[in-house]
Design an enzyme around this catalytic site. Structure first.
Site, PDB file in Angstrom:
ATOM      1  N   HIS A 226       0.833  -1.204   0.000  1.00 49.11           N
ATOM      2  CA  HIS A 226       0.000   0.000   0.000  1.00 49.11           C
ATOM      3  C   HIS A 226       0.862   1.246   0.000  1.00 49.11           C
ATOM      4  O   HIS A 226       2.000   1.260   0.458  1.00 49.11           O
ATOM      5  CB  HIS A 226      -0.947   0.010   1.209  1.00 49.11           C
ATOM      6  CG  HIS A 226      -0.301   0.366   2.520  1.00 49.11           C
ATOM      7  ND1 HIS A 226      -0.079   1.673   2.920  1.00 49.11           N
ATOM      8  CD2 HIS A 226       0.167  -0.418   3.540  1.00 49.11           C
ATOM      9  CE1 HIS A 226       0.485   1.678   4.122  1.00 49.11           C
ATOM     10  NE2 HIS A 226       0.655   0.423   4.511  1.00 49.11           N
ATOM     11  N   CYS A 227       0.288   2.320  -0.541  1.00 46.39           N
ATOM     12  CA  CYS A 227       0.840   3.663  -0.381  1.00 46.39           C
ATOM     13  C   CYS A 227      -0.230   4.444   0.358  1.00 46.39           C
ATOM     14  O   CYS A 227      -0.655   4.019   1.431  1.00 46.39           O
ATOM     15  CB  CYS A 227       1.231   4.268  -1.730  1.00 46.39           C
ATOM     16  SG  CYS A 227       0.012   4.053  -3.041  1.00 46.39           S
ATOM     17  N   SER A 228      -0.695   5.545  -0.171  1.00 46.40           N
ATOM     18  CA  SER A 228      -1.812   6.251   0.454  1.00 46.40           C
ATOM     19  C   SER A 228      -3.133   5.821  -0.186  1.00 46.40           C
ATOM     20  O   SER A 228      -4.017   5.299   0.479  1.00 46.40           O
ATOM     21  CB  SER A 228      -1.629   7.760   0.331  1.00 46.40           C
ATOM     22  OG  SER A 228      -2.663   8.448   1.000  1.00 46.40           O
ATOM     23  N   THR A 234       1.944   2.069  -5.361  1.00 44.11           N
ATOM     24  CA  THR A 234       1.673   0.634  -5.228  1.00 44.11           C
ATOM     25  C   THR A 234       1.798  -0.061  -6.577  1.00 44.11           C
ATOM     26  O   THR A 234       2.440  -1.112  -6.696  1.00 44.11           O
ATOM     27  CB  THR A 234       0.267   0.421  -4.642  1.00 44.11           C
ATOM     28  OG1 THR A 234       0.237   0.924  -3.302  1.00 44.11           O
ATOM     29  CG2 THR A 234      -0.115  -1.046  -4.631  1.00 44.11           C
TER      30      THR A 234
END
Length: 303
Positions: A226-228, A234
């Site tokens: 995950h990223c944000s 991602t």
């Protein structure tokens, strides 16, 4: 979908400005292609499901979304996460950075997805440009426990990887009904939002995680990344993993070419919207591919 992204001569890409122009054209084409998917694959979400999203415009497709197991007895089986299978065969779960409303279902997803041991890759800082990008979803102090019903998450170890200062590794122990599972959490904080990271650090980390993911304890579990929003960074990570899978595999019958990149990204986007979101991220993938084709060495980091 087929693109002729960048012409090559003796395996070397054309100048960077041409790559950037081509990357822009490809991103535009991918965005147009994605509009058709948005019209047919978006799920119908209840208010409870919508409350679990970090961004209202980034949601999983109905046909690839992760569904919470009925054993959790949740009124809503929704989590903002997508099952993504890359061309070389590895399975990922691409998800958003957990919010305060989704921390509990995030860990439930981790538990149900991991048979024995698993990997989480976090590609965002908690705050960027003074904006909250991801909530702290783990216990902070050593041996602290986060309890989610009958599921507990315990932080048992924190360390760094030699030669990669941007990476902090946490080891968690998950417990439920007397069953224990091990989770390694790789927090990479060297990646700007929408931009691209330093080539060496991310490539070295990705190769390390790739090697680890095929070891006996981890090979059957999807890599949770995950990223944000769970799309741009991602998707770039998943694309880089696939590029490494193709270039590192000496037994592969087909030689990797930079022309493969657009099709890799298109495949990712058919499973998780906006995977590889920006021109800079696509240029990064070209740059890495060029360095790999030129035989540049990237050593695996050590514990």
């Amino acid at each position: 979908m087929s693109f002729k992204e960048v012409s090559t001569e003796n395996g070397v890409l054309t100048p960077l400005i041409t790559i950037k122009e081509k990357a822009y054209m490809i991103i535009e084409g991918l965005n147009e292609e994605e509009i058709e998917l948005l019209n047919t694959r978006l799920p119908k979400l209840s208010k409870k499901a919508l409350a679990r999203n970090r961004y209202s415009n980034i949601v999983p497709y109905e046909n690839t979304r992760v569904r919470l197991d009925p054993m959790w007895k949740e009124a809503c089986d929704y989590i903002n996460a997508s099952i993504v299978k890359i061309p070389s065969g590895k399975t990922f779960i691409a998800t958003q950075g957990p919010t305060s409303n989704s921390i509990d279902v995030f860990w439930k997803m981790v538990w149900q997805s991991v048979p024995k041991s698993g990997i989480i890759v976090m590609l965002t800082k908690l705050r960027e440009r003074h904006r909250l990008k991801c909530d702290i979803y783990w216990p902070v102090e050593l041996f602290e426990t986060l309890n989610i019903g009958d599921l507990s998450v315990i932080l048992v170890k924190v360390y760094t990887l030699t030669s990669l200062n941007e990476v902090q590794v946490r080891e968690f122990e998950l417990n439920k009904d007397g069953v224990k599972k091990k989770i390694l959490h790789f927090y990479y904080n060297g990646w700007p939002d929408f931009g691209a990271p330093h080539t060496f650090s991310l490539l070295s980390l990705t190769r390390y995680i790739k090697s680890l993911s095929y070891s006996p304890d981890f090979e059957t579990a999807p890599i949770i990344v995950h990223c944000s929003a769970g799309c741009g960074r991602t998707g770039t990570f998943m694309a880089l993993f696939e590029i490494l899978s193709q270039t590192d595999d000496s037994t592969s019958t087909s030689k990797f070419e930079v022309d493969n990149i657009a099709n890799i990204v298109s495949s990712l986007r058919s499973q998780r919207m906006q995977s590889v979101q920006s021109v800079d991220q696509l240029v990064f993938l070209y740059t890495v591919s060029q360095e790999l084709l030129q035989g540049k060495e990237f050593l695996l980091p050590q514990l």
